[in-house]
Design a protein around this motif. Sequence first.
Motif, PDB file in Angstrom:
ATOM      1  N   LEU A 129     -57.056 -20.630  -8.493  1.00  0.00           N
ATOM      2  CA  LEU A 129     -58.473 -20.421  -8.800  1.00  0.00           C
ATOM      3  C   LEU A 129     -59.358 -20.861  -7.644  1.00  0.00           C
ATOM      4  CD1 LEU A 129     -58.823 -21.497 -12.539  1.00  0.00           C
ATOM      5  CD2 LEU A 129     -58.901 -19.203 -11.559  1.00  0.00           C
ATOM      6  N   TYR A 147     -58.552 -20.979  -4.493  1.00  0.00           N
ATOM      7  CA  TYR A 147     -58.442 -20.052  -3.370  1.00  0.00           C
ATOM      8  C   TYR A 147     -59.230 -18.774  -3.653  1.00  0.00           C
ATOM      9  CZ  TYR A 147     -56.877 -17.692   0.715  1.00  0.00           C
ATOM     10  OH  TYR A 147     -56.891 -17.060   1.914  1.00  0.00           O
ATOM     11  N   ALA A 148     -59.105 -18.307  -4.897  1.00  0.00           N
ATOM     12  CA  ALA A 148     -59.814 -17.077  -5.250  1.00  0.00           C
ATOM     13  C   ALA A 148     -61.320 -17.257  -5.085  1.00  0.00           C
ATOM     14  CB  ALA A 148     -59.484 -16.693  -6.692  1.00  0.00           C
ATOM     15  N   HIS A 178     -62.957 -19.668  -3.110  1.00  0.00           N
ATOM     16  CA  HIS A 178     -63.487 -20.153  -1.835  1.00  0.00           C
ATOM     17  C   HIS A 178     -62.731 -19.678  -0.614  1.00  0.00           C
ATOM     18  CE1 HIS A 178     -66.107 -22.693  -4.122  1.00  0.00           C
ATOM     19  NE2 HIS A 178     -65.076 -23.154  -4.790  1.00  0.00           N
ATOM     20  N   GLY A 179     -61.554 -19.112  -0.788  1.00  0.00           N
ATOM     21  CA  GLY A 179     -60.814 -18.620   0.352  1.00  0.00           C
ATOM     22  C   GLY A 179     -60.297 -19.708   1.269  1.00  0.00           C
ATOM     23  N   TYR A 209     -51.610 -13.110  -9.336  1.00  0.00           N
ATOM     24  CA  TYR A 209     -53.052 -13.319  -9.338  1.00  0.00           C
ATOM     25  C   TYR A 209     -53.529 -13.766  -7.959  1.00  0.00           C
ATOM     26  CZ  TYR A 209     -57.630 -14.834 -10.881  1.00  0.00           C
ATOM     27  OH  TYR A 209     -58.974 -14.969 -11.022  1.00  0.00           O
ATOM     28  N   ALA A 235     -56.223 -12.201  -5.446  1.00  0.00           N
ATOM     29  CA  ALA A 235     -57.337 -12.957  -4.884  1.00  0.00           C
ATOM     30  C   ALA A 235     -57.429 -12.753  -3.385  1.00  0.00           C
ATOM     31  CB  ALA A 235     -57.173 -14.448  -5.205  1.00  0.00           C
ATOM     32  N   ARG A 260     -59.728  -9.850  -1.570  1.00  0.00           N
ATOM     33  CA  ARG A 260     -61.183  -9.832  -1.680  1.00  0.00           C
ATOM     34  C   ARG A 260     -61.801  -9.233  -0.425  1.00  0.00           C
ATOM     35  NH1 ARG A 260     -63.257 -15.403  -2.108  1.00  0.00           N
ATOM     36  NH2 ARG A 260     -61.944 -15.461  -0.266  1.00  0.00           N
ATOM     37  N   ASP A 286     -55.893 -10.569   3.669  1.00  0.00           N
ATOM     38  CA  ASP A 286     -55.883 -11.997   3.985  1.00  0.00           C
ATOM     39  C   ASP A 286     -54.422 -12.446   4.048  1.00  0.00           C
ATOM     40  OD1 ASP A 286     -56.113 -14.678   4.146  1.00  0.00           O
ATOM     41  OD2 ASP A 286     -57.457 -14.915   2.430  1.00  0.00           O
TER      42      ASP A 286
END
Lengths: 487, 490, 101
Positions: free
Chosen positions: B180, B182-183, B185-186, C45, C49, C52, C57
Motif C-alpha cells: 500500500l 509503495y502504491a 508514494h512510489g 497488486y 501499483a 502507475r 517502474d
Amino acid sequence: MTALLPLLLLLTSLVPAAISFFLAQDSYGLRNALNLGGALLKAGLIVAMLFAVAGGAVYETTIPLAPGLVLLLKIDALALLFVSLSAALWLLTTIYAIAYFGTKPQQSRFFGFFSLCVFATTGIALSGSLISFFIFFELLTLSTWPLVSHKQDAASLRAARSYLLYALPCSTLLLVAIVWLESATGPVLFDETPDLDALDRSSQQAIFALFIVGVGMKAAIVPLHGWLPSAMAAPAPVSALLHAVAVVKAGAFGVVRVVYDVFGVARVTDLGVGMPLAVLASATILWGSIRALQQTEIKKRLAYSTVSQVSCIVLGAALASPYAVIGGLAHLVHQGLMKITLFFCAGIYDERAGVRDIAGLDGLGWRMPWTSACFSLGALGMIGLPPLAGFVTKIYLGIGALQAEAAWVLAVLGASTLLNAAYFLPLLARLWFREAAPDARGDERVPALVVPAVVAALAALGAGLLAASPLSPLGWATLITEREYLR
Amino acid sequence: MTALVALLALPLAGALAAVVLPHGAVRGMVPALSVAMLAATAVLVAGLSAQAPTRLKLGQWPPPVGIVLEVDGLAAALIAMTALVMTAAALAALRSEQPAAAGARAAFGFWPLMLLLWAALNAVFVSRDLFNLYVGLELLSLASVGLVAIGGKPEALAAAMRYMLFALVGSLLYLAGVVLVYAAHGTLDIGLLADRTPAKPDALALALMTAGLMAKTALFPFHVWLPPAHGSAPAPASAMLSALVPKASFVILLRLWFEAMPDRAQDGALVLLAVLGTAAVIWGSLRALLQTRLKLVVAYSTVAQIGYLFLVFPLAGGGSAEMPWSAGAWTGVLFLALAHGLAKAAMFLAVGQWMAVTGSDRLDAMRGLATAMPMTSFAFALAAVTLVGLPPSGGFTGKYLLMTSAFAAGQWMWALVLAGGGLLAAAYLYRPLAILFARADAPGPATLPTRGMQAIPLCLAGAAIALGIASETPFELLSIGRPAAAEDGS
Amino acid sequence: MSGVTLYALTGAALVGTGFFGLIAARHLLRRVLAFNLIGSGLFVYLGAAGARGGEADPVPQALIITGIVVALSASALAVGLIVALARARGRAMLPEEDVGG
C-alpha cells in the motif's frame, strides 16, 4: 585527593565484599584479614576526617549517570554521624562474626554479602542526592536477603521472604514518590531544599506519605514492622547488622533526610504532616514496647524493643524543634550502641549457654559475668537510667516536645520508660538474683565474642557520661542541628 | 563503513561455511568469527559520531531505486547487544553437549541457523527500506523457527509450527502494508517517506504493518506462540530467541511510528499500543507465576517485559513528540530493551546449565543448586534484579527515565504499570531464587560445569548491571541520530 | 476496465480466497497454500501499483522477484516442518486444533 575520599570510604567495604565471594571456605586467614583490614581502614579514614568536618570541610564526588540520575557522594556532618556509627559497629561485628562462625560453612558468601551491606549503608550515609540514596537503599535491601536466609532452612527462608514482602512494595512506593517529585523539580540534591511549589498541596502531602511509607518500612514503623521480629531466625551477627549497623538505621536516617532535606522543616510544618508522623512514631514506641513485654524469647523481645526505640529517632525528626532534632540524631547513635551490645550478648547466651528463652537466664549472671554486665548496662541504658546514653536522648526529646508545643509526647516518653523497665528489669533480675538450674552451663571462653560486647557497652556508657564533649554523639548532633537545620 | 559491511557479510559467509565445512572446523571457526564480530562492533560504535551517522548506499544507487543502510545510535546499541549475546550463546553451545545430544542433525543445523540469525538481526537494525526490512524479518523468522524445531521432539515441532503460522501471518500483514505504501508514494525508503505528501492509504498501511509486527514481537494478545517456542528450544537458542528476536520487529515499529510516519501517530492508536503493552505485563507476569517449569517462567517473563516497550508510544509519539519528556521516554525504553536482552540471555543460559546437571527444568528439581553452582545462581539473581528494575541496573535506569517522563507528561498510569510490573516480576522471579537458595535434600550433582562455563551467564548479567552503573555512555550513544519525533522538545 | 484495474482486482480476489483458507482450514498444508495465495495476491497488486502513470517502474518487479524467493523459502521450511510434525504425531495438525478428527 579529597574528592576521592567518599569513594575510598565505599571501596573499603566493596573490595573485601568482591574478593570474599571468590574465596574458598578454608581461606580463613585471608578472608578475616580482608574484612578486618577493610573495617579498620574505614574507621581510620573516618577518624582522619572527623576534625576536618567539624571545622566545616565537605568532601564530595559526583559520578555522572544518565541525565537526571546524579550519583552524588558527599561527606557532611550528618553523613559522618551515620557513617562513623556504622563503621565502628561494623568493626566490632566483624570481630564478633569471625568468632561466632568459627568453622561453620558458607562463610565466603556470608562475609561477601555482609561487606556488601556495609557498602550499601555507607552509600546511604554519603548520598548527596535523592537518587543516590535510593540506589544504595535498594542495594541494602537486596544484599540483606542472603544474610537473613543464611541458614537456608525453612524458617530463615520464610523470614527472608517476609522481609522482601515488606521491602519491595514499600521501595516501589518510594520510587514512585521520587519520580513524582523529580518530574516536577528535576534532580533533588540534599544541600538545597527543592522548590515544590509546582505541585499542589495535596500532591505534596501524598508524596510525603509515600516517602514515609518507603523509608519507614526499614525503620520498622508500625504497621510496617512485622518483618523485623521474624528476621530473628538469622544468625546473631546478622541481627546486629539489622538492628544496629545498617537496616533500621538506614530507615531512620531516611526519615531524617526526607523531613529536613527533601521537604524542609518549614514545608513539613506548613503541610501539617509533621504531627501525624509524630503520632505514628509515638504509637510505634508504645506498641513495640507492649509487644516486647509479651515475648518469651530473648531475641524477639529485643526485636520489638528495637521497633520501639527506633521510632524515638523518627519522633525527634517529626517534632522538628531544635532539641527534639538533637535528641533524635543522638539516639541514632545511642540506640545503635546499646542495641548492638544487647544482641552481642544474646548471641553469646545462645552460643555458649544454649539459652534462647528468658526463662533460661536464671543465675547466668555469675557464670558469665562479663556478658551479663554488658547486657545489664545496655538494658539500663535502654530504660533511660541516668547518666546512661538513653537518658540523655529522652531528656532532649522531652524538652524538644515542649518546644514543639506537644506536651502529650511527655506522656508517651514516660509510658515508654515504664514499659522499657517492665520488659528489661525481669531479665536482669533473673540474671543476677535467681538460682541457676542444676544442669545449667555457660562460659565465656571465646574472648573474641565477649570483647566486642564489652567495647560496645563501654561506648554506650561513654556516650552518656561524656555527652557534654563536642565529639560525643550528642555534641555532634548539636553541631549538625546548628549548622544544617537552624540556619 | 568496512565494519558495517563486515557485520553483515561475516555471519552470512559463516553460515554458508558452516553448511559445507566438517563439524570440527565449524567449532574452530565460530569463536574466531565471534571475536571478529565483536571487533567490528567496537570499530562501528567508536566510529559513530553525532554529526554524521554511518550511511552506506548499496552499489552507490541513491534511493528510491537503491537501498540505504544507516547506523544510528539505536542500531549501534542493538548491534553491540546482539554481538555480546550471540558470542555468549555460541560459547555456551560450544561447551555444552546439548546440540550433539539432540542428534547429528541438530548439531549440523545449529551453527548455520545461528549465524543466519545474527546476519538477519544486524540487517534489520541498519536497514532504512521497508522492503529490505521485510526480507530481513523473514530471514530472521525462518532461522528462529528452525532453531525452535532443532531438538526434533514432537512438542518442539508443534511449537515451531505454531510460531511459523504466526510469523507468516505477521509477514503477510506487513507485506500488505508495504504494498500500500509503495502504491501510494512510489518509494519505500524511510527517509523519503518522512518527507512524503500524506496520502489516504497511509493510516491503513501503518495499521497493517503494525499488526504484523505486533504478531512477530509477541505483543499481547499475539504472544501465545512465544512461551512454548522459547521453552522447547535448546537453551543457547532460547537465549538468542528471547533476548534478540522480538527486539528486531520492535525496532521496525519504532522506525515506522517515529521516523517514517510520525504524522500518522493518532493519540488513540498510541494509547491502544500502550494498553496492549500493559495487558502483556499483567498477563505475562500472572502466567509466569503459575508455571512449574523454569524455562516457561523465563519465557513468560519475556512476554511481560515486551509489554513495557510499548509504553514508549504515548510518551514519545503523537502530541508528546514535541514535549520535553519524549527524549527520556525514548531513551528509557531502549535502556529497558537492552537490559532485558542481556539479562534474559543470562537467565536462559543459566537455566540451560541447570538442566544439563539435573536433566529437567522443573522448578522443584532446582533445589539447592545455589550451593553447588554459586556463580550461575548469582548470574540468575543479577538478571532478576535487572528484570525487576532494581538499582543499580540498566533496567532501573530505563524504568526511572520512563517513569519520570510519564509523570512529567501527566500520564502517571504508565508509571504505575512500570511500578506494578516490577513487583509482579519480583514475585515470579522470587520463587525460583528461593528454591535455588534452599538447602538441598540430596547431595549435590556429581558433575558440575566448569567455572569458565558458569562465568558466561555471569558476564551477561554483569553487563546488564553495568549498563545501569555506567549509564552515561550508552545514553549518549542512544542519543545519536534520535528521530526528530523523540527529540527533547524543550 | 483497464488492465491495471484487472490486475488489482485479481490480486484482491487472491488475497480474499487465501484469507478464507487461512481461517477455514485446519490441515497445515492447506494453510501453507492459503499463505501462498495471499502472498501471490499481494504481489499481483504490487505489480499493478508499479504501472502507475503509464511508465514502467522497475522497482516493483525487483521486489516481486525477491518476495517470491522469500515466500518459496518460507513455504519449503513450513512444508518440511509439517512433514516432521506429521511423522511425530501421525497427523498434520497442531495438537490444540486436532479435535474430533
